[in-house]
Write an enzyme that holds these catalytic residues in place. Sequence first.
Site, PDB file in Angstrom:
ATOM      1  N   ASP A  87     -17.925 -39.943 -22.254  1.00 42.24           N
ATOM      2  CA  ASP A  87     -18.138 -39.743 -23.683  1.00 42.24           C
ATOM      3  C   ASP A  87     -16.935 -40.271 -24.459  1.00 42.24           C
ATOM      4  OD1 ASP A  87     -20.570 -38.695 -24.489  1.00 42.24           O
ATOM      5  OD2 ASP A  87     -20.016 -36.631 -24.039  1.00 42.24           O
ATOM      6  N   TRP A  88     -17.206 -40.895 -25.590  1.00 46.77           N
ATOM      7  CA  TRP A  88     -16.131 -41.269 -26.507  1.00 46.77           C
ATOM      8  C   TRP A  88     -15.739 -40.043 -27.322  1.00 46.77           C
ATOM      9  CZ3 TRP A  88     -13.147 -45.531 -27.355  1.00 46.77           C
ATOM     10  CH2 TRP A  88     -12.399 -45.559 -28.539  1.00 46.77           C
ATOM     11  N   ASP A 189      -0.397 -35.878 -13.819  1.00 45.76           N
ATOM     12  CA  ASP A 189       0.242 -36.970 -14.567  1.00 45.76           C
ATOM     13  C   ASP A 189       0.335 -36.565 -16.032  1.00 45.76           C
ATOM     14  OD1 ASP A 189       1.418 -39.393 -15.112  1.00 45.76           O
ATOM     15  OD2 ASP A 189      -0.447 -40.538 -15.122  1.00 45.76           O
TER      16      ASP A 189
END
Length: 280
Positions: A87-88, A189
């Site tokens: 999804d954006w 990260d």
Amino acid sequence: MHLTKTWLAQLPLTDIQQVQPVSGGDINAAFQIITRHHQYFLKVQPHNDVTFFDHEVAGLRLLGAVTKTPRVIASGTIATDGYLLLDWLATGTGSQSALGAAVAKVHHQHHAQFGLDHDFTAGKLPKINHWQTDWATFYTQQRLDVLVNLAKEHHLWSETREMHYHRLRQQLLQDSHMHTVKPSLLHGDLWSGNYLFDTTGTPVLIDPDVFYGDREMDLAMTTIFGGFDTDFYQAYQAAYPVAPGMQDRLPSYQLYYLLAHLNLFGETYGPAVDRILMQY
């Protein structure tokens, strides 16, 4: 990388109207895809099959069980390229306090052992995640040693670095009984480029490299490149207090990420590595 109409037609999408390259990554090609009714974020790993993204998909699902992450739409292979379709997420602003609480919530997810149920060796920095019951063993053998050996292959290691690293390694193993570690789910990260806020101000964690380890590793990464302020640490501490002595332990965890950057980007990161090694 140019995506042809033939390539795009193999995505599980209909009525693609626009494809825009997205900058910012140095590992994958990235694109915003706009259809009639929705927007998507597409990552492509050229000439690498779907398994390249399996680790990221697993990480997004583990993190997504307790905090917001991009929704995985699909992953697969088109021609010789692996892809991951998400999804954006439109971005907004949010509070560091909310981010600190979200990270603490992730770290509250525990496991009986350190590691993960799979390795990730498709990237430039191999992640060996075999289960271990002892944290110091996992961290030295399956994290630090791996990157030190890689630095030797890249001709980025010296006798002086080896001497000080040997001392650091021995101290970590000898002092492991002084720091009780409960295996926590880690982002893996956690730098400022791997979180954002959506339009409601909710923190979103992206680009994970998950495993179960000492949560101080994630916190160490937050201290290297900035992007986390006092509100973040206060909210984290309120939600999941850290053990005394963390500030003394952080350099040995910062070392892992600095070794990663040494291998990826070269001797630019050598002085930062040496500053930690020379303490031993």
